[in-house]
Design a protein around this motif. Structure first.
Motif, PDB file in Angstrom:
ATOM      1  N   THR A   1      -0.508  -0.808  -2.203  1.00  0.00           N
ATOM      2  CA  THR A   1      -1.269   0.316  -2.312  1.00  0.00           C
ATOM      3  C   THR A   1      -1.070   1.120  -1.174  1.00  0.00           C
ATOM      4  O   THR A   1      -1.968   1.208  -0.293  1.00  0.00           O
ATOM      5  CB  THR A   1      -2.956   0.156  -2.462  1.00  0.00           C
TER       6      THR A   1
ATOM      7  N   ARG B   1      -0.262   6.842  -3.290  1.00  0.00           N
ATOM      8  CA  ARG B   1      -0.772   5.635  -2.744  1.00  0.00           C
ATOM      9  C   ARG B   1       0.072   4.283  -3.008  1.00  0.00           C
ATOM     10  O   ARG B   1      -0.354   3.742  -3.876  1.00  0.00           O
ATOM     11  CB  ARG B   1      -2.352   5.169  -2.965  1.00  0.00           C
TER      12      ARG B   1
ATOM     13  N   ALA C   1      -1.220  -2.568  -7.545  1.00  0.00           N
ATOM     14  CA  ALA C   1      -0.828  -1.277  -6.871  1.00  0.00           C
ATOM     15  C   ALA C   1      -1.125  -0.171  -8.296  1.00  0.00           C
ATOM     16  O   ALA C   1      -0.879  -0.584  -9.370  1.00  0.00           O
ATOM     17  CB  ALA C   1       0.394  -0.906  -6.335  1.00  0.00           C
TER      18      ALA C   1
END
Length: 413
Positions: free
Chosen positions: A98, A246, A271
């Motif tokens: 992430t 991100r 993620a």
């Protein structure tokens, strides 16, 4: 509230951004040169892939903790092609994270315990210090050399000093090349020496390579070329221009796959799936051509800032970091251009309030025990050529008034 939370410093550049946004909301024409935010959004093909994925009947649920296999295969192929690695990286050693921030947290918690001593460069990225401190690690700030680099020479000096004084040995080192904030890049031989020194002394090396792809003539090397023990951290935010998505990745040694898998499962699960799905297109030919056009614009913006800084006679060229890569210029104002109460923090505040130009003061990047932070500042040229031209025009207009304030403050009361 926990003592840990109270001990963590704010990320100063975000404080600057907050004030800049307040002024902008009030209708002022603010020039943003504080954050490493590319002026461009995600590449066209990547953005289109995200839209396509959302309009198809897909659940967009969790992925494997280490990320989509197709994305990890693309990352492996990228390393083989870009760095000419002798062996391809197994997808089992690739972790999709992430953002790089998620990578830092995973790497720090997997490699270090509370109380361990971890080395960072001063000048260096402030979130290393802040996250490590929150995890209970002790920071060793190693000053960069005259070329704004931390090399094996500086690390060896600290190792020797600690041995002589009986201090606890260094457990880890995290370093970025190209560097944030300086833009300085380690030569391949310097990176090789640093990797070997860390391996020979049991120091876990974490190589932050998130600005790879944005360089101006110097050869980029990865720590994977020189060590099978290093942890490499990268991101889709900078070269790939995907800050808000991100998404990042790590390349980890075999011995860390199980602990990082467990940490990822518990901390993040995985993620963002939509970001992973779109990022598979980051290495398409059309995408790379688009991204290289971004780098060409960064090169022009870099030249604009450096040429305009030459017009400030009071700045010593030796005090301007080399800016080999990334999209920052780091400037040491020099002792003669600051005084008590009138350092880079005050300069950046006045420049923002009076000229509506946002720069970042150096206290975000330097050893808090020292004074260099209030003598240095960072200029981001990620926001485009027109942005930096306007910013530098306003800085040149402001500079004489700054010198007058410093001179007046130095007069005996």
């Amino acid at each position: 509230m926990s003592r840990r939370a109270l001990s963590v410093e704010s990320f100063k550049v975000m404080d600057v951004l907050h004030r800049a946004n307040e002024l902008q909301a009030d209708g002022h024409d603010v020039i943003h040169c504080e954050v490493g935010q590319p002026e461009t959004g995600a590449p066209n093909r990547v953005a289109s892939a995200a839209v396509e994925a959302l309009t198809e009947p897909q659940i967009m649920g969790y992925t494997d903790a280490f990320g989509l296999l197709a994305l990890r295969q693309k990352i492996s192929e990228h390393y083989t092609k870009k760095y000419n690695l002798e062996e391809s990286i197994p997808t089992s050693r690739i972790v999709v994270t992430t953002g790089s921030s998620g990578g830092f947290l995973l790497a720090f918690t997997a490699c270090f315990d509370a109380g361990d001593f971890v080395a960072i460069a001063s000048s260096g990225y402030p979130c290393y210090r802040n996250i490590l401190s929150a995890l209970g690690c002790n920071l060793i700030n190693i000053a960069v050399n005259e070329s704004f680099k931390l090399t094996a020479t500086e690390l060896q000096e600290e190792i020797d000093r600690r041995q002589v004084s009986g201090d606890i040995a260094i457990k880890g080192l995290i370093l970025s090349s190209p560097s944030n904030p300086t833009g300085a890049m380690l030569d391949p031989s310097e990176l090789k020496e640093l990797c070997e020194l860390c391996d020979n002394n049991g120091i876990q090396f974490l190589s932050d390579e998130i600005y790879h792809g944005i360089s101006y003539g110097k050869k980029e090397s990865t720590a994977l070329d020189f060590s099978d023990k290093a942890v490499v951290i990268n991101s889709f935010s900078k070269y790939y221009s995907m800050t808000g998505w991100r998404l990042g990745w790590m390349i980890i040694p075999e011995n860390l796959t199980e602990p990082i898998n467990a940490l990822q499962q518990n901390m993040f699960i995985s993620a963002p799936t939509i970001s992973q799905t779109a990022a598979i297109n980051c290495w398409d030919d059309d995408t790379i051509e688009e991204l290289e056009r971004h780098v060409a614009k960064y090169r022009i913006s870099r030249s604009v800032v450096l040429e305009q800084l030459k017009k400030i006679a009071e700045l010593d060229s030796k005090n301007i970091a080399p800016a080999d890569g990334g999209f920052y210029i780091y400037v040491d104002l020099g002792e003669q251009n600051v005084t008590h109460g009138f350092g880079s923090i005050a300069l950046c505040k006045a420049l923002l309030e009076e000229e509506l130009v946002a720069f970042t003061p150096g206290n975000d990047f330097e050893d808090p025990a020292g004074t260099l932070g209030d003598r240095r500042l960072r200029i981001s040229y990620a926001g485009g050529v027109d942005t930096v031209k306007t910013a530098m025009e306003r800085l040149l207009r402001f500079w004489p008034t700054w010198l007058a304030r410093v001179k007046a403050a130095k007069l005996p009361s």
